[in-house]
Design an enzyme around this catalytic site. Structure first.
Site, mmCIF file in Angstrom:
data_model
loop_
_atom_site.group_PDB
_atom_site.id
_atom_site.type_symbol
_atom_site.label_atom_id
_atom_site.label_comp_id
_atom_site.label_asym_id
_atom_site.label_seq_id
_atom_site.Cartn_x
_atom_site.Cartn_y
_atom_site.Cartn_z
ATOM 1 N N SER A 158 50.094 2.527 18.492
ATOM 2 C CA SER A 158 50.327 2.223 17.077
ATOM 3 C C SER A 158 48.998 2.009 16.349
ATOM 4 O O SER A 158 48.636 0.881 15.994
ATOM 5 C CB SER A 158 51.228 0.994 16.955
ATOM 6 N N GLY A 160 48.011 2.679 13.308
ATOM 7 C CA GLY A 160 48.080 2.102 11.968
ATOM 8 C C GLY A 160 48.156 0.592 12.007
ATOM 9 O O GLY A 160 47.485 -0.102 11.231
ATOM 10 N N ASP A 161 48.968 0.060 12.920
ATOM 11 C CA ASP A 161 49.085 -1.386 13.054
ATOM 12 C C ASP A 161 47.781 -2.004 13.553
ATOM 13 O O ASP A 161 47.327 -3.043 13.055
ATOM 14 C CB ASP A 161 50.213 -1.733 14.026
ATOM 15 N N THR A 162 47.184 -1.380 14.550
ATOM 16 C CA THR A 162 45.970 -1.942 15.140
ATOM 17 C C THR A 162 44.805 -1.905 14.156
ATOM 18 O O THR A 162 44.035 -2.871 14.051
ATOM 19 C CB THR A 162 45.607 -1.170 16.419
ATOM 20 N N ALA A 165 45.330 -4.640 11.730
ATOM 21 C CA ALA A 165 45.064 -5.934 12.348
ATOM 22 C C ALA A 165 43.570 -6.208 12.422
ATOM 23 O O ALA A 165 43.111 -7.324 12.135
ATOM 24 C CB ALA A 165 45.683 -5.986 13.746
#
Length: 257
Positions: A158, A160-162, A165
């Site tokens: 993922s 995009g999430d990382t 973050a």
């Protein structure tokens, strides 16, 4: 450093995990019953996802029903003593629970509040649900990934999430630095800030020369498989004993290669 984490799944909890790795005291709030949905994703060990175990290391967990007044009151008590709050709900959710920035800063003026969402806290897309797969497409990453003439592919993790973050971690650290510098008679613990991170903007920030090449030359980058157009040799090459990656993309390195 005390951190209260209200995030679920990937982006918000990745921030808490990273801060916890460096020694922060992270208190993770989960909904009663099933808890963070990541607990049941992919491969389970003793009934709990090993992915969740990685994401939740170095944290303490508490179950609170944030939709109930009692749960909201308990959350306020925790946040009143916290340095950082992490949340990745849809914009407006915390405000609906009486836990928006104005209310929390009145309670704890030094609080650094990190808000991660698909499209940010303001703007025309703020109310749309945000997922890494969509953010990667809107940010430009999916357009570049894959073989020429074939549909885009995903990286298998993922991204995009990382990426969001990690941008969130940077934002929190900068806000803590600013808080330290704002300590004074009227702000004994310093002044906190709201850090607003959007998934698609975090992806877009990593698109390197994609936009200026179009702006200056009208050049539209296209998928190039495992190659990096204009930079060679930098690719995976099929050899007799398997795939070999060569990164000889510098004149002196190329000469030695």
């Amino acid at each position: 450093l005390r951190v209260v984490e209200m995030g679920q799944l990937i982006a918000g909890p990745f921030v808490g995990k990273t801060l916890g790795d460096f020694g922060a005291d992270v208190i993770k709030i989960e909904p009663p019953g099933s808890g963070d949905p990541l607990r049941k994703w992919r491969l389970l060990q003793d009934g709990t996802s090993v992915w969740w175990q990685v994401q939740s290391r170095n944290k303490r967990s508490i179950a609170l029903d944030l939709r109930a007044p009692e749960g909201q009151d308990l959350a306020r008590r925790l946040i009143a003593e916290a340095d950082v709050l992490i949340e990745n709900f849809r914009p407006g959710t915390l405000e609906g629970w009486g836990l928006g920035p104005d209310a929390l800063h009145a309670l704890n003026p030094g609080l650094v509040m990190l808000r991660i969402s698909g499209y940010g806290q303001t703007g025309p897309y703020r109310d749309l649900p945000g997922f890494a797969v969509v953010a990667e497409a809107m940010g430009g990453l999916r357009h570049l990934m894959g073989e020429p003439g074939r549909p885009p592919v995903r990286a298998g993790v993922s991204l995009g999430d990382t990426l969001a973050a990690l941008h969130g971690v940077i934002g929190v650290l900068l806000a803590l630095q600013a808080r330290q510098r704002s300590i004074g008679a009227d702000a004994p613990k310093g002044r906190g800030q709201v850090v607003d991170v959007a998934l698609y903007e975090s992806v877009f920030n990593c698109m390197e020369s994609l936009l200026p090449e179009y702006s200056a030359f009208g050049a539209v980058r296209q998928p190039a498989g495992s190659a990096l157009p204009g930079i060679a040799p930098s690719n995976a090459y099929r050899c007799a004993d398997g795939q070999v990656v060569i990164g000889g993309n510098g004149d002196s390195i190329f000469k030695r290669l």
